[in-house]
Motif scaffolding. Structure first.
Motif, PDB file in Angstrom:
ATOM      1  N   PHE B 160       2.968   5.655  -7.098  1.00 55.97           N
ATOM      2  CA  PHE B 160       3.322   5.055  -6.026  1.00 55.97           C
ATOM      3  C   PHE B 160       4.433   5.586  -5.280  1.00 55.97           C
ATOM      4  O   PHE B 160       4.536   5.573  -3.751  1.00 55.97           O
ATOM      5  CB  PHE B 160       3.963   3.475  -6.288  1.00 55.97           C
ATOM      6  CG  PHE B 160       4.281   2.624  -5.036  1.00 55.97           C
ATOM      7  CD1 PHE B 160       3.302   2.229  -4.058  1.00 55.97           C
ATOM      8  CD2 PHE B 160       5.556   2.281  -4.931  1.00 55.97           C
ATOM      9  CE1 PHE B 160       3.701   1.814  -3.057  1.00 55.97           C
ATOM     10  CE2 PHE B 160       5.884   1.303  -3.645  1.00 55.97           C
ATOM     11  CZ  PHE B 160       4.899   1.100  -2.989  1.00 55.97           C
ATOM     12  N   PRO B 164       2.777   7.643  -1.240  1.00 52.85           N
ATOM     13  CA  PRO B 164       2.876   6.668  -0.578  1.00 52.85           C
ATOM     14  C   PRO B 164       1.597   6.556   0.348  1.00 52.85           C
ATOM     15  O   PRO B 164       1.362   5.266   0.756  1.00 52.85           O
ATOM     16  CB  PRO B 164       4.501   6.284  -0.016  1.00 52.85           C
ATOM     17  CG  PRO B 164       4.625   7.874  -0.062  1.00 52.85           C
ATOM     18  CD  PRO B 164       3.888   8.536  -1.058  1.00 52.85           C
ATOM     19  N   GLU B 165       1.022   7.397   0.852  1.00 52.87           N
ATOM     20  CA  GLU B 165       0.124   7.452   1.835  1.00 52.87           C
ATOM     21  C   GLU B 165      -1.197   6.984   1.357  1.00 52.87           C
ATOM     22  O   GLU B 165      -2.105   6.369   1.891  1.00 52.87           O
ATOM     23  CB  GLU B 165      -0.051   8.854   2.524  1.00 52.87           C
ATOM     24  CG  GLU B 165      -0.365   9.795   1.585  1.00 52.87           C
ATOM     25  CD  GLU B 165       0.580  10.595   0.980  1.00 52.87           C
ATOM     26  OE1 GLU B 165       0.539  11.810   0.440  1.00 52.87           O
ATOM     27  OE2 GLU B 165       2.003  10.089   1.086  1.00 52.87           O
ATOM     28  N   PHE B 167      -1.386   4.858  -1.740  1.00 57.96           N
ATOM     29  CA  PHE B 167      -1.187   3.357  -2.057  1.00 57.96           C
ATOM     30  C   PHE B 167      -0.355   2.460  -1.310  1.00 57.96           C
ATOM     31  O   PHE B 167       0.836   2.932  -0.978  1.00 57.96           O
ATOM     32  CB  PHE B 167      -0.681   3.702  -3.567  1.00 57.96           C
ATOM     33  CG  PHE B 167      -1.222   4.544  -4.570  1.00 57.96           C
ATOM     34  CD1 PHE B 167      -2.574   3.919  -5.331  1.00 57.96           C
ATOM     35  CD2 PHE B 167      -1.128   5.968  -4.659  1.00 57.96           C
ATOM     36  CE1 PHE B 167      -3.367   4.571  -5.940  1.00 57.96           C
ATOM     37  CE2 PHE B 167      -1.905   6.612  -5.448  1.00 57.96           C
ATOM     38  CZ  PHE B 167      -2.979   5.955  -6.022  1.00 57.96           C
ATOM     39  N   ASN B 168      -0.996   1.789  -0.708  1.00 58.66           N
ATOM     40  CA  ASN B 168      -0.205   0.844   0.301  1.00 58.66           C
ATOM     41  C   ASN B 168       0.743   0.135  -0.307  1.00 58.66           C
ATOM     42  O   ASN B 168       1.968   0.019   0.096  1.00 58.66           O
ATOM     43  CB  ASN B 168      -1.179  -0.039   0.986  1.00 58.66           C
ATOM     44  CG  ASN B 168      -2.053   0.807   1.837  1.00 58.66           C
ATOM     45  OD1 ASN B 168      -1.655   1.847   2.807  1.00 58.66           O
ATOM     46  ND2 ASN B 168      -3.394   0.515   2.177  1.00 58.66           N
ATOM     47  N   PHE B 170       2.558  -1.761  -4.263  1.00 63.66           N
ATOM     48  CA  PHE B 170       2.742  -1.334  -5.517  1.00 63.66           C
ATOM     49  C   PHE B 170       1.547  -1.910  -6.502  1.00 63.66           C
ATOM     50  O   PHE B 170       1.168  -1.415  -7.396  1.00 63.66           O
ATOM     51  CB  PHE B 170       3.895  -1.901  -6.340  1.00 63.66           C
ATOM     52  CG  PHE B 170       4.444  -1.476  -7.592  1.00 63.66           C
ATOM     53  CD1 PHE B 170       4.440  -0.271  -7.966  1.00 63.66           C
ATOM     54  CD2 PHE B 170       4.573  -2.569  -8.568  1.00 63.66           C
ATOM     55  CE1 PHE B 170       4.818   0.213  -9.220  1.00 63.66           C
ATOM     56  CE2 PHE B 170       4.830  -2.226  -9.919  1.00 63.66           C
ATOM     57  CZ  PHE B 170       4.869  -1.052 -10.124  1.00 63.66           C
ATOM     58  N   PHE B 171       0.993  -2.852  -6.021  1.00 65.17           N
ATOM     59  CA  PHE B 171      -0.339  -3.642  -6.721  1.00 65.17           C
ATOM     60  C   PHE B 171      -1.306  -2.508  -6.898  1.00 65.17           C
ATOM     61  O   PHE B 171      -1.946  -2.370  -7.754  1.00 65.17           O
ATOM     62  CB  PHE B 171      -0.805  -4.918  -5.966  1.00 65.17           C
ATOM     63  CG  PHE B 171      -1.737  -5.583  -6.896  1.00 65.17           C
ATOM     64  CD1 PHE B 171      -1.809  -6.191  -7.716  1.00 65.17           C
ATOM     65  CD2 PHE B 171      -3.044  -5.268  -5.942  1.00 65.17           C
ATOM     66  CE1 PHE B 171      -2.808  -6.939  -8.453  1.00 65.17           C
ATOM     67  CE2 PHE B 171      -4.256  -6.006  -6.753  1.00 65.17           C
ATOM     68  CZ  PHE B 171      -3.990  -6.771  -7.810  1.00 65.17           C
ATOM     69  N   LEU B 189      -9.879   4.654  -5.468  1.00 66.20           N
ATOM     70  CA  LEU B 189      -8.451   4.911  -5.247  1.00 66.20           C
ATOM     71  C   LEU B 189      -8.119   6.267  -6.187  1.00 66.20           C
ATOM     72  O   LEU B 189      -8.377   6.209  -7.326  1.00 66.20           O
ATOM     73  CB  LEU B 189      -7.318   3.894  -5.786  1.00 66.20           C
ATOM     74  CG  LEU B 189      -6.812   2.734  -4.666  1.00 66.20           C
ATOM     75  CD1 LEU B 189      -6.194   1.635  -5.187  1.00 66.20           C
ATOM     76  CD2 LEU B 189      -6.536   3.248  -3.268  1.00 66.20           C
TER      77      LEU B 189
END
Lengths: 233, 233, 233, 233
Positions: B160, B164-165, B167-168, B170-171, B189
């Protein structure tokens, strides 16, 4: 005084137990800021408090190193290079870097902060039986890891030279080989030519055997553990 | 009278056997309406009949709780909090909610009705040997579950912060970590940067060992079971 | 005369061995036409020759059924319903259908011809040790299969009711559950909502335990087999 | 003189140990040019030096074949057909082809050069315990491989005839079957019709049992190895 500090950090008494619980809570709390994209004053203050405690913990452990390692004055030189001390240090370091906010590449260094979670192992006992299995079978598992890495590199070499149009760099081929061997198979990279697919098939089939090895070693170790070491006698 | 009701619900006699079979058939029937998108009068009437029987079953079991739990009057207070009673209650509850048809979010609550299927475990004997293995190795399996959850959270934290790009939230990262660790790998993903891929590789390789642990524990338990508990003596 | 035919079909002599080899070659040959999309005179003649031999083999086995089953005249009635006879019959049947070329749905029936390959089991000995393990652990493996099917249905029910926009029919949800439980994860169907992903995560994690069960049962059976049945004594 | 050469190549002395280390380094070095797409003078000179050493190594091993195989003059005829000699030869051959730079298809032949890495096995000892397990269980693993290949072909046949619109050739279907059985599941090929999906489901579920077999065999072998062969006595 140092003896009491040592027993607080490593002992089995009531104070040591509570110290462990507080540290566990702090480790979990310190991971919270990593779970959000932005940053808020609350998260930042949590982070600074945690890091201050971790620095104190690190220094206290270093100051009582001679009681832990048990080699006199030399212990203070040896301690920072023990695995646990390195993990402790790495979990503090990113903060020093974080003071210099301009660098974007620091984001990668934040990765090391995730190592803080491994500190939890120090404070839990439920994982000790499993750790014993890993400890006993360490040599066999290392051999399997070497075998797996060798196998991955050979697969990557083969696919990289057969399908250069799919795999831009050798790293891509290694990534594909790992994702295939572990049977994850995201589907972002896959061979499209017939020769490439043949290699993927052989690689996957042999991969089943490679994946079965750690399973077999761990099961054998589990049985050994259950019988109280009856096999190795 | 209550003794006969109790023996019907929990006994080994012929009537109890037939009661079990009818209940099994009703549980399966009650799951039918969940398998269709729309709703028809036939499906709705099946549902209402089943739920009425389940309510009667729940009340009958509660009324004979003292014979089951064996702690006198206190049993009636303890019983609703036993695992089986909670599952029974949850399998009835959604219907009360269903009376209020306006809420669309009720669709999520229908999920609990799927728990009805677990009631089947109560009426089958073929799964008892497997259940015994899980029971005996419960502590080890729980430790592995904790280890796996910790491992998932660390992997999720690492990916994460590095990508960050992709995975929007933390879930999303946790979802990716679970799908990778269990080697399902849908491919919705996946990391696209080199650092992210390196983390994915390390994560997958260590995941093989984590997945091998329950396998080893269950195999060791199986052998123990086959030998009639010879290991633990 | 019938005794000699019987020993040719089921015996251990030299003629029986050669008959087995020729049949194996014919079975492999008869599968060839299934590997091509079009049809050629060569492939068609191979198919007709093979089927004629298989019909003769089937009739010969039926004619000597009393020597095999050993229940007098009744054997001729029992034999066609033994598992092997049903496989033999199903491997011949599609050809009768193939005479009626107009129907396109016959393509599905060609599937049964693939069962011919299982005939190979009859003629090989290397798989007998493995078959013995499956035979001994049949009950446990069946219990696991039931557990897995129940688990798949519950997962499918949950995901189908939570994400109706992803899964058009209940069949889609079952397909997703199987592909997830077995950790294949093609990525053609996957949950996109947070609740759906939570179900997918729980389902995958518990799936690891379900998949570990047959592995454990088979390993325990393997050990049992290696020790010459020492466990069950 | 030949005796000393033989002890250098196969012995346990200090010189042999160093020879092994140098060869290992050269093998790793010779794999470097395969990891880059282009070609540079440095990489090419590395390659030519390595191959010259490998040719010398091959000839030296051949010249001392009688001491290794131990069948007098006949040894020189037998040696080139031993598995290790074939791997050695294949790892040299591509270079002869590489002299003819015009052919693009040579890229496929470069694949054989990847076999050089397997030479590493000759010089490492950590993998010997694992190799012993594979050696002992060779027959059982071969039977499983035959079973798996048969199973893959049957699955491929079934899916190829049910979904000709998804699978262009039989090879595609075999590739799909391998990727599904090993639970990699890239997602580049998957069934889209209901009948095809049903076959995929049955195939995946049975695949779990097929994949559990090598795991079981290897675990049983591991236990056997740990106990010092106690099972087979």
């Amino acid at each position: 005084m140092r003896e009491r500090l040592y027993s607080l950090l490593n002992g089995d008494g009531r104070a040591a137990m509570w110290y462990g619980r507080v540290m566990t809570a702090l480790i979990v709390a310190s991971l919270l800021p990593l779970c959000f994209k932005g940053s808020s004053p609350v998260l930042e203050s949590i982070e600074y408090v945690c890091v201050l405690v971790f620095i104190a913990d690190y220094l206290a452990r270093w100051a009582t190193a001679d009681l832990k390692v048990g080699k006199g004055g030399l212990s203070f030189l040896i301690y920072p290079f023990t695995p646990m001390a390195i993990i402790d240090l790495l979990s503090i370091l990113p903060v020093f870097n974080a003071l210099n906010d301009a660098l974007r590449t620091l984001r990668v260094l934040r990765l090391f902060r995730a190592l803080r979670a491994f500190k939890l192992i120090r404070y839990s006992k439920s994982t000790s039986a499993i750790a014993a299995v890993f400890e006993k079978q360490r040599e066999a598992l290392l051999a399997v890891l070497c075998l797996a890495i060798g196998y991955i590199l050979v697969s990557a070499l083969a696919i990289f030279n057969v399908e250069p149009e799919t795999f831009n760099t050798f790293f891509d081929a290694v990534y594909w080989a790992v994702v295939s061997l572990t049977t994850v198979g995201y589907g972002d990279l896959y061979p499209s030519s017939d020769v490439g697919r043949t290699i993927a098939m052989i690689s996957s089939l042999m991969g089943v055997a490679v994946v079965a090895l750690p399973s077999g070693i761990i099961t054998a170790g589990m049985l050994d553990e259950l019988r109280g070491g009856g096999i190795s006698d």
